[in-house]
Scaffold this motif. Sequence first.
Motif, PDB file in Angstrom:
ATOM      1  N   MET A 127     -61.266   8.317  14.248  1.00 26.17           N
ATOM      2  CA  MET A 127     -61.699   9.538  14.926  1.00 26.17           C
ATOM      3  C   MET A 127     -60.533  10.196  15.644  1.00 26.17           C
ATOM      4  N   LYS A 128     -59.705   9.400  16.278  1.00 25.65           N
ATOM      5  CA  LYS A 128     -58.568   9.949  17.019  1.00 25.65           C
ATOM      6  C   LYS A 128     -57.565  10.596  16.073  1.00 25.65           C
ATOM      7  N   ARG A 129     -57.359   9.977  14.912  1.00 27.53           N
ATOM      8  CA  ARG A 129     -56.463  10.581  13.933  1.00 27.53           C
ATOM      9  C   ARG A 129     -57.031  11.909  13.446  1.00 27.53           C
ATOM     10  N   SER A 130     -58.343  11.930  13.246  1.00 27.24           N
ATOM     11  CA  SER A 130     -58.995  13.141  12.745  1.00 27.24           C
ATOM     12  C   SER A 130     -58.888  14.289  13.734  1.00 27.24           C
ATOM     13  N   PHE A 131     -58.894  13.983  15.023  1.00 23.21           N
ATOM     14  CA  PHE A 131     -58.851  15.023  16.049  1.00 23.21           C
ATOM     15  C   PHE A 131     -57.428  15.284  16.561  1.00 23.21           C
ATOM     16  N   GLY A 132     -56.429  14.875  15.765  1.00 27.15           N
ATOM     17  CA  GLY A 132     -55.043  15.202  16.099  1.00 27.15           C
ATOM     18  C   GLY A 132     -54.519  14.512  17.334  1.00 27.15           C
ATOM     19  N   MET A 133     -54.891  13.258  17.541  1.00 26.89           N
ATOM     20  CA  MET A 133     -54.416  12.539  18.719  1.00 26.89           C
ATOM     21  C   MET A 133     -53.050  11.894  18.497  1.00 26.89           C
ATOM     22  N   ARG A 134     -52.518  12.021  17.281  1.00 29.68           N
ATOM     23  CA  ARG A 134     -51.218  11.453  16.970  1.00 29.68           C
ATOM     24  C   ARG A 134     -50.172  12.579  16.910  1.00 29.68           C
ATOM     25  N   PRO A 135     -49.066  12.458  17.644  1.00 32.52           N
ATOM     26  CA  PRO A 135     -48.013  13.482  17.576  1.00 32.52           C
ATOM     27  C   PRO A 135     -47.474  13.592  16.155  1.00 32.52           C
ATOM     28  N   SER A 136     -47.059  14.771  15.767  1.00 30.12           N
ATOM     29  CA  SER A 136     -46.525  14.968  14.424  1.00 30.12           C
ATOM     30  C   SER A 136     -45.134  14.353  14.313  1.00 30.12           C
ATOM     31  N   GLU A 137     -44.741  14.065  13.088  1.00 29.24           N
ATOM     32  CA  GLU A 137     -43.407  13.514  12.856  1.00 29.24           C
ATOM     33  C   GLU A 137     -42.336  14.487  13.346  1.00 29.24           C
ATOM     34  N   LYS A 138     -42.535  15.766  13.062  1.00 26.09           N
ATOM     35  CA  LYS A 138     -41.522  16.755  13.432  1.00 26.09           C
ATOM     36  C   LYS A 138     -41.348  16.841  14.941  1.00 26.09           C
ATOM     37  N   ASP A 139     -42.452  16.776  15.684  1.00 25.33           N
ATOM     38  CA  ASP A 139     -42.350  16.802  17.148  1.00 25.33           C
ATOM     39  C   ASP A 139     -41.621  15.563  17.659  1.00 25.33           C
ATOM     40  N   ALA A 140     -41.964  14.409  17.084  1.00 23.08           N
ATOM     41  CA  ALA A 140     -41.289  13.164  17.481  1.00 23.08           C
ATOM     42  C   ALA A 140     -39.798  13.244  17.156  1.00 23.08           C
ATOM     43  N   ASN A 141     -39.471  13.836  16.003  1.00 24.82           N
ATOM     44  CA  ASN A 141     -38.069  13.978  15.612  1.00 24.82           C
ATOM     45  C   ASN A 141     -37.312  14.915  16.552  1.00 24.82           C
ATOM     46  N   LYS A 142     -37.996  15.959  17.043  1.00 19.95           N
ATOM     47  CA  LYS A 142     -37.368  16.885  17.987  1.00 19.95           C
ATOM     48  C   LYS A 142     -37.009  16.160  19.289  1.00 19.95           C
ATOM     49  N   ILE A 143     -37.948  15.353  19.776  1.00 25.11           N
ATOM     50  CA  ILE A 143     -37.692  14.589  20.998  1.00 25.11           C
ATOM     51  C   ILE A 143     -36.549  13.603  20.779  1.00 25.11           C
ATOM     52  N   TYR A 144     -36.560  12.946  19.626  1.00 25.75           N
ATOM     53  CA  TYR A 144     -35.512  11.973  19.298  1.00 25.75           C
ATOM     54  C   TYR A 144     -34.149  12.649  19.228  1.00 25.75           C
ATOM     55  N   SER A 145     -34.103  13.801  18.575  1.00 27.26           N
ATOM     56  CA  SER A 145     -32.845  14.539  18.436  1.00 27.26           C
ATOM     57  C   SER A 145     -32.319  14.977  19.801  1.00 27.26           C
ATOM     58  N   LEU A 146     -33.205  15.479  20.648  1.00 26.43           N
ATOM     59  CA  LEU A 146     -32.815  15.879  22.004  1.00 26.43           C
ATOM     60  C   LEU A 146     -32.230  14.704  22.769  1.00 26.43           C
ATOM     61  N   ILE A 147     -32.895  13.557  22.686  1.00 25.02           N
ATOM     62  CA  ILE A 147     -32.439  12.360  23.393  1.00 25.02           C
ATOM     63  C   ILE A 147     -31.079  11.914  22.874  1.00 25.02           C
ATOM     64  N   LEU A 148     -30.885  11.999  21.569  1.00 25.19           N
ATOM     65  CA  LEU A 148     -29.612  11.579  20.979  1.00 25.19           C
ATOM     66  C   LEU A 148     -28.474  12.472  21.462  1.00 25.19           C
ATOM     67  N   VAL A 149     -28.706  13.779  21.509  1.00 24.34           N
ATOM     68  CA  VAL A 149     -27.687  14.715  21.989  1.00 24.34           C
ATOM     69  C   VAL A 149     -27.354  14.435  23.455  1.00 24.34           C
ATOM     70  N   LEU A 150     -28.394  14.276  24.279  1.00 29.07           N
ATOM     71  CA  LEU A 150     -28.175  13.979  25.695  1.00 29.07           C
ATOM     72  C   LEU A 150     -27.483  12.635  25.877  1.00 29.07           C
ATOM     73  N   PHE A 151     -27.817  11.693  25.022  1.00 29.31           N
ATOM     74  CA  PHE A 151     -27.225  10.357  25.089  1.00 29.31           C
ATOM     75  C   PHE A 151     -25.723  10.420  24.840  1.00 29.31           C
ATOM     76  N   VAL A 152     -25.316  11.223  23.852  1.00 29.19           N
ATOM     77  CA  VAL A 152     -23.896  11.323  23.490  1.00 29.19           C
ATOM     78  C   VAL A 152     -23.089  12.009  24.585  1.00 29.19           C
ATOM     79  N   PHE A 153     -23.591  13.116  25.101  1.00 28.32           N
ATOM     80  CA  PHE A 153     -22.795  13.931  26.013  1.00 28.32           C
ATOM     81  C   PHE A 153     -23.044  13.638  27.501  1.00 28.32           C
TER      82      PHE A 153
END
Length: 329
Positions: free
Chosen positions: A9-35
Amino acid sequence: MVKSIVDTMKRSFGMRPSEKDANKIYSLILVLFVFVGSYVQRKSLYVGLIITEFGIVLLPVVLFLIYKKYDIRYVLRLNKLNLNHVFLIIAIMICGMFVSSFFSILTNYILSKFGKIPIPPINAASDVGGLIKQILIISGTAALCEEILTRGLILRSYEMRGSIKAVVISGIMFAALHLNVQNFLSVVFLGCLLGFLVQRTDSIYASMLGHFTNNTMVLILQYASNKVSSAAGLKPGTMVKMNIPFLSVVVYGFIAIAAGTILYMLLEKLVKTTDPYIIHSTTTLKDDLKILLQWPLFLSLFIFLAMIGLELLGISGSQYYGRIVKFIY
Protein backbone atom coordinates in the motif's frame (compact mmCIF):
# COMPACT_ATOMS: atom_id res chain seq x y z
CA MET A 1 1.37 -11.13 5.68
CA VAL A 2 -0.10 -7.94 7.15
CA LYS A 3 3.30 -6.24 6.92
CA SER A 4 3.57 -7.19 3.24
CA ILE A 5 0.15 -5.68 2.53
CA VAL A 6 1.10 -2.47 4.34
CA ASP A 7 4.35 -2.22 2.37
CA THR A 8 2.48 -2.75 -0.90
CA MET A 9 0.00 0.00 0.00
CA LYS A 10 2.80 2.40 0.85
CA ARG A 11 4.52 1.74 -2.46
CA SER A 12 1.24 2.31 -4.26
CA PHE A 13 0.73 5.68 -2.58
CA GLY A 14 4.23 6.94 -3.42
CA MET A 15 5.78 6.56 0.02
CA ARG A 16 9.14 5.64 -1.51
CA PRO A 17 11.43 8.46 -2.75
CA SER A 18 12.27 8.24 -6.44
CA GLU A 19 15.69 7.12 -7.61
CA LYS A 20 16.31 10.49 -9.24
CA ASP A 21 15.55 12.40 -6.04
CA ALA A 22 17.83 10.09 -4.06
CA ASN A 23 20.54 10.57 -6.70
CA LYS A 24 20.19 14.37 -6.43
CA ILE A 25 20.72 14.22 -2.67
CA TYR A 26 23.67 11.86 -3.13
CA SER A 27 25.25 14.11 -5.76
CA LEU A 28 24.84 17.18 -3.54
CA ILE A 29 26.45 15.37 -0.61
CA LEU A 30 29.34 14.20 -2.77
CA VAL A 31 30.05 17.74 -4.00
CA LEU A 32 29.88 19.14 -0.46
CA PHE A 33 32.04 16.28 0.76
CA VAL A 34 34.80 17.07 -1.75
CA PHE A 35 34.93 20.83 -1.29
CA VAL A 36 33.56 21.53 2.20
CA GLY A 37 34.16 18.29 4.07
CA SER A 38 37.80 18.01 3.03
CA TYR A 39 38.37 21.66 3.99
CA VAL A 40 36.95 21.44 7.51
CA GLN A 41 38.73 18.14 8.13
CA ARG A 42 42.06 19.69 7.15
CA LYS A 43 41.43 22.51 9.63
CA SER A 44 40.49 20.18 12.48
CA LEU A 45 40.14 16.46 11.85
CA TYR A 46 37.66 15.45 14.54
CA VAL A 47 35.58 18.64 14.44
CA GLY A 48 35.66 18.38 10.66
CA LEU A 49 34.44 14.78 10.77
CA ILE A 50 31.50 15.78 12.98
CA ILE A 51 30.60 18.65 10.65
CA THR A 52 30.93 16.39 7.62
CA GLU A 53 28.81 13.56 8.98
CA PHE A 54 26.02 15.59 10.57
CA GLY A 55 26.04 18.73 8.43
CA ILE A 56 26.90 17.31 5.01
CA VAL A 57 25.76 13.68 5.04
CA LEU A 58 22.82 13.53 7.47
CA LEU A 59 21.21 16.98 7.29
CA PRO A 60 20.34 17.00 3.54
CA VAL A 61 18.64 13.59 3.85
CA VAL A 62 16.56 14.59 6.86
CA LEU A 63 15.56 17.96 5.37
CA PHE A 64 14.59 16.29 2.08
CA LEU A 65 12.39 13.70 3.78
CA ILE A 66 10.72 16.34 5.96
CA TYR A 67 10.18 18.75 3.05
CA LYS A 68 8.68 16.03 0.86
CA LYS A 69 6.59 14.78 3.81
CA TYR A 70 7.69 11.18 3.50
CA ASP A 71 7.05 8.65 6.23
CA ILE A 72 10.56 8.79 7.71
CA ARG A 73 10.12 5.65 9.75
CA TYR A 74 9.11 3.69 6.67
CA VAL A 75 11.73 5.12 4.29
CA LEU A 76 14.62 4.70 6.72
CA ARG A 77 13.36 1.42 8.19
CA LEU A 78 13.42 2.70 11.75
CA ASN A 79 12.11 -0.63 12.96
CA LYS A 80 13.02 -2.41 16.17
CA LEU A 81 15.94 -4.80 15.86
CA ASN A 82 15.41 -8.28 17.28
CA LEU A 83 17.72 -8.66 20.27
CA ASN A 84 18.49 -12.22 19.20
CA HIS A 85 20.16 -10.76 16.12
CA VAL A 86 22.44 -8.30 17.92
CA PHE A 87 25.27 -10.71 18.73
CA LEU A 88 24.78 -12.49 15.41
CA ILE A 89 25.28 -9.20 13.54
CA ILE A 90 28.40 -8.39 15.57
CA ALA A 91 29.84 -11.83 14.74
CA ILE A 92 28.94 -11.37 11.07
CA MET A 93 30.73 -8.04 10.88
CA ILE A 94 33.85 -9.33 12.65
CA CYS A 95 34.12 -12.12 10.07
CA GLY A 96 33.28 -9.66 7.31
CA MET A 97 36.08 -7.37 8.45
CA PHE A 98 38.67 -10.09 7.81
CA VAL A 99 37.26 -10.73 4.35
CA SER A 100 37.22 -7.03 3.49
CA SER A 101 40.79 -6.71 4.78
CA PHE A 102 41.90 -9.15 2.10
CA PHE A 103 40.40 -6.94 -0.62
CA SER A 104 42.17 -3.97 0.93
CA ILE A 105 45.62 -5.55 1.14
CA LEU A 106 45.24 -7.00 -2.37
CA THR A 107 44.43 -3.55 -3.76
CA ASN A 108 47.33 -1.95 -1.89
CA TYR A 109 49.69 -4.70 -3.05
CA ILE A 110 48.79 -3.90 -6.67
CA LEU A 111 49.01 -0.12 -6.16
CA SER A 112 52.38 -0.43 -4.41
CA LYS A 113 53.84 -1.74 -7.67
CA PHE A 114 53.11 1.61 -9.32
CA GLY A 115 54.45 3.99 -6.69
CA LYS A 116 54.03 5.30 -3.16
CA ILE A 117 50.95 4.63 -1.04
CA PRO A 118 49.41 7.35 1.16
CA ILE A 119 49.37 6.78 4.91
CA PRO A 120 45.81 6.31 6.27
CA PRO A 121 44.12 9.67 6.97
CA ILE A 122 43.69 8.87 10.67
CA ASN A 123 46.57 7.83 12.90
CA ALA A 124 46.20 5.09 15.48
CA ALA A 125 45.22 6.39 18.93
CA SER A 126 48.17 6.87 21.29
CA ASP A 127 46.23 6.09 24.48
CA VAL A 128 42.92 4.66 25.69
CA GLY A 129 41.37 8.12 25.94
CA GLY A 130 42.24 8.81 22.33
CA LEU A 131 40.82 5.44 21.31
CA ILE A 132 37.51 6.17 23.04
CA LYS A 133 37.41 9.57 21.30
CA GLN A 134 37.98 7.92 17.94
CA ILE A 135 35.31 5.29 18.57
CA LEU A 136 32.73 7.93 19.50
CA ILE A 137 33.50 10.24 16.58
CA ILE A 138 34.67 7.93 13.79
CA SER A 139 32.57 4.84 14.53
CA GLY A 140 29.55 6.54 16.05
CA THR A 141 28.94 9.37 13.59
CA ALA A 142 29.60 7.24 10.50
CA ALA A 143 27.33 4.45 11.74
CA LEU A 144 24.49 6.92 12.19
CA CYS A 145 24.84 9.40 9.34
CA GLU A 146 26.20 7.27 6.49
CA GLU A 147 23.68 4.52 7.16
CA ILE A 148 20.78 6.98 7.04
CA LEU A 149 21.96 8.00 3.57
CA THR A 150 22.98 4.69 2.00
CA ARG A 151 21.01 1.93 3.74
CA GLY A 152 18.18 4.34 4.44
CA LEU A 153 17.35 6.68 1.56
CA ILE A 154 19.28 5.02 -1.28
CA LEU A 155 18.41 1.41 -0.46
CA ARG A 156 14.70 2.23 -0.17
CA SER A 157 14.71 4.31 -3.37
CA TYR A 158 16.29 1.59 -5.49
CA GLU A 159 14.54 -1.49 -4.16
CA MET A 160 11.84 -1.51 -6.86
CA ARG A 161 14.62 -2.73 -9.16
CA GLY A 162 14.83 -5.73 -6.86
CA SER A 163 16.01 -6.22 -3.30
CA ILE A 164 19.34 -7.73 -4.34
CA LYS A 165 20.08 -5.04 -6.93
CA ALA A 166 19.24 -2.34 -4.39
CA VAL A 167 21.73 -3.85 -1.94
CA VAL A 168 24.48 -3.94 -4.58
CA ILE A 169 23.78 -0.43 -5.92
CA SER A 170 23.69 1.09 -2.43
CA GLY A 171 26.93 -0.76 -1.61
CA ILE A 172 28.70 0.67 -4.66
CA MET A 173 27.42 4.18 -3.96
CA PHE A 174 28.55 3.79 -0.34
CA ALA A 175 32.07 2.90 -1.49
CA ALA A 176 32.16 5.72 -4.05
CA LEU A 177 31.29 8.20 -1.31
CA HIS A 178 34.61 7.40 0.38
CA LEU A 179 36.56 8.51 -2.72
CA ASN A 180 39.40 6.12 -1.93
CA VAL A 181 40.83 3.72 -4.48
CA GLN A 182 42.83 1.85 -1.81
CA ASN A 183 39.72 0.64 0.01
CA PHE A 184 37.14 0.72 -2.78
CA LEU A 185 36.66 -3.05 -3.18
CA SER A 186 36.79 -3.51 0.58
CA VAL A 187 34.08 -0.91 1.18
CA VAL A 188 31.90 -2.27 -1.65
CA PHE A 189 31.96 -5.65 0.08
CA LEU A 190 31.14 -4.14 3.46
CA GLY A 191 28.43 -1.96 1.96
CA CYS A 192 26.72 -4.94 0.35
CA LEU A 193 27.02 -6.91 3.59
CA LEU A 194 25.44 -4.07 5.56
CA GLY A 195 22.69 -3.74 2.96
CA PHE A 196 21.97 -7.45 3.24
CA LEU A 197 21.62 -7.11 7.03
CA VAL A 198 19.07 -4.31 6.58
CA GLN A 199 17.19 -6.18 3.88
CA ARG A 200 16.90 -9.33 6.00
CA THR A 201 16.02 -7.64 9.31
CA ASP A 202 14.02 -4.74 7.83
CA SER A 203 15.80 -2.51 10.34
CA ILE A 204 18.43 0.13 9.67
CA TYR A 205 19.66 -0.42 13.20
CA ALA A 206 21.19 -3.66 11.92
CA SER A 207 23.55 -1.80 9.58
CA MET A 208 24.20 0.92 12.16
CA LEU A 209 25.32 -1.77 14.60
CA GLY A 210 27.32 -3.52 11.88
CA HIS A 211 28.98 -0.31 10.69
CA PHE A 212 29.85 0.66 14.26
CA THR A 213 31.28 -2.81 14.93
CA ASN A 214 33.47 -2.77 11.84
CA ASN A 215 34.90 0.71 12.41
CA THR A 216 35.49 0.05 16.10
CA MET A 217 37.31 -3.22 15.43
CA VAL A 218 39.56 -1.47 12.90
CA LEU A 219 40.36 1.31 15.38
CA ILE A 220 41.11 -1.19 18.15
CA LEU A 221 43.40 -3.21 15.87
CA GLN A 222 45.17 -0.02 14.77
CA TYR A 223 45.66 0.95 18.39
CA ALA A 224 46.92 -2.51 19.33
CA SER A 225 49.35 -2.80 16.42
CA ASN A 226 50.48 0.83 16.58
CA LYS A 227 50.69 1.22 12.79
CA VAL A 228 53.69 2.65 11.01
CA SER A 229 52.00 6.01 10.46
CA SER A 230 52.02 6.53 14.22
CA ALA A 231 55.28 4.77 15.11
CA ALA A 232 57.30 6.59 12.48
CA GLY A 233 55.73 9.96 13.22
CA LEU A 234 54.45 10.31 9.69
CA LYS A 235 51.55 12.63 9.00
CA PRO A 236 48.32 11.15 7.61
CA GLY A 237 48.30 11.30 3.82
CA THR A 238 52.11 11.13 3.56
CA MET A 239 53.16 9.13 0.51
CA VAL A 240 55.46 6.24 1.45
CA LYS A 241 56.95 3.35 -0.49
CA MET A 242 55.43 0.15 0.86
CA ASN A 243 56.97 -3.20 0.05
CA ILE A 244 54.05 -5.54 0.67
CA PRO A 245 55.26 -9.15 0.36
CA PHE A 246 53.12 -11.37 -1.87
CA LEU A 247 53.23 -13.90 0.97
CA SER A 248 51.23 -11.42 3.10
CA VAL A 249 48.53 -11.32 0.43
CA VAL A 250 48.44 -15.14 0.39
CA VAL A 251 48.20 -15.33 4.19
CA TYR A 252 45.39 -12.76 4.21
CA GLY A 253 43.73 -14.80 1.49
CA PHE A 254 43.66 -17.94 3.64
CA ILE A 255 42.40 -15.93 6.61
CA ALA A 256 39.68 -14.47 4.38
CA ILE A 257 38.65 -17.96 3.22
CA ALA A 258 38.37 -19.17 6.82
CA ALA A 259 36.49 -16.04 7.93
CA GLY A 260 34.32 -16.20 4.81
CA THR A 261 33.31 -19.77 5.58
CA ILE A 262 32.19 -18.80 9.07
CA LEU A 263 30.52 -15.69 7.63
CA TYR A 264 28.50 -17.84 5.23
CA MET A 265 27.25 -20.03 8.07
CA LEU A 266 26.32 -16.98 10.16
CA LEU A 267 24.44 -15.45 7.22
CA GLU A 268 22.57 -18.71 6.73
CA LYS A 269 21.49 -18.53 10.35
CA LEU A 270 20.30 -14.97 9.84
CA VAL A 271 18.33 -16.02 6.76
CA LYS A 272 16.65 -18.84 8.68
CA THR A 273 15.59 -16.51 11.49
CA THR A 274 14.22 -13.69 9.31
CA ASP A 275 11.36 -13.47 6.85
CA PRO A 276 11.56 -10.15 4.98
CA TYR A 277 9.44 -8.94 2.10
CA ILE A 278 11.56 -9.65 -0.98
CA ILE A 279 11.13 -7.63 -4.17
CA HIS A 280 12.23 -9.57 -7.24
CA SER A 281 13.95 -7.76 -10.08
CA THR A 282 11.97 -6.91 -13.20
CA THR A 283 14.72 -4.86 -14.92
CA THR A 284 17.58 -5.96 -17.16
CA LEU A 285 21.22 -5.07 -16.64
CA LYS A 286 20.96 -2.74 -19.63
CA ASP A 287 18.08 -0.92 -17.92
CA ASP A 288 20.05 -0.68 -14.69
CA LEU A 289 23.09 0.81 -16.41
CA LYS A 290 20.89 3.56 -17.84
CA ILE A 291 20.68 5.13 -14.38
CA LEU A 292 24.22 6.38 -15.00
CA LEU A 293 22.76 8.61 -17.72
CA GLN A 294 20.69 10.50 -15.16
CA TRP A 295 22.53 13.77 -14.58
CA PRO A 296 22.87 13.44 -10.78
CA LEU A 297 24.60 10.05 -11.03
CA PHE A 298 26.55 11.11 -14.11
CA LEU A 299 27.89 14.08 -12.12
CA SER A 300 28.65 11.82 -9.15
CA LEU A 301 30.48 9.36 -11.40
CA PHE A 302 32.51 12.19 -12.93
CA ILE A 303 33.52 13.48 -9.48
CA PHE A 304 34.39 9.97 -8.31
CA LEU A 305 36.54 9.20 -11.35
CA ALA A 306 38.24 12.61 -11.14
CA MET A 307 39.15 12.12 -7.46
CA ILE A 308 40.31 8.54 -8.03
CA GLY A 309 42.36 9.72 -11.00
CA LEU A 310 43.92 12.39 -8.79
CA GLU A 311 44.75 9.80 -6.16
CA LEU A 312 46.38 7.56 -8.78
CA LEU A 313 48.46 10.52 -9.96
CA GLY A 314 49.72 10.95 -6.41
CA ILE A 315 50.56 7.26 -6.12
CA SER A 316 52.45 7.29 -9.42
CA GLY A 317 54.47 10.33 -8.30
CA SER A 318 53.25 12.54 -11.13
CA GLN A 319 54.48 16.13 -11.07
CA TYR A 320 50.95 17.28 -11.85
CA TYR A 321 49.52 15.88 -8.61
CA GLY A 322 50.72 18.71 -6.36
CA ARG A 323 49.67 21.38 -8.83
CA ILE A 324 46.15 20.00 -9.17
CA VAL A 325 45.70 19.59 -5.40
CA LYS A 326 46.90 23.15 -4.83
CA PHE A 327 44.54 24.45 -7.51
CA ILE A 328 41.51 22.61 -6.06
CA TYR A 329 42.14 23.25 -2.38
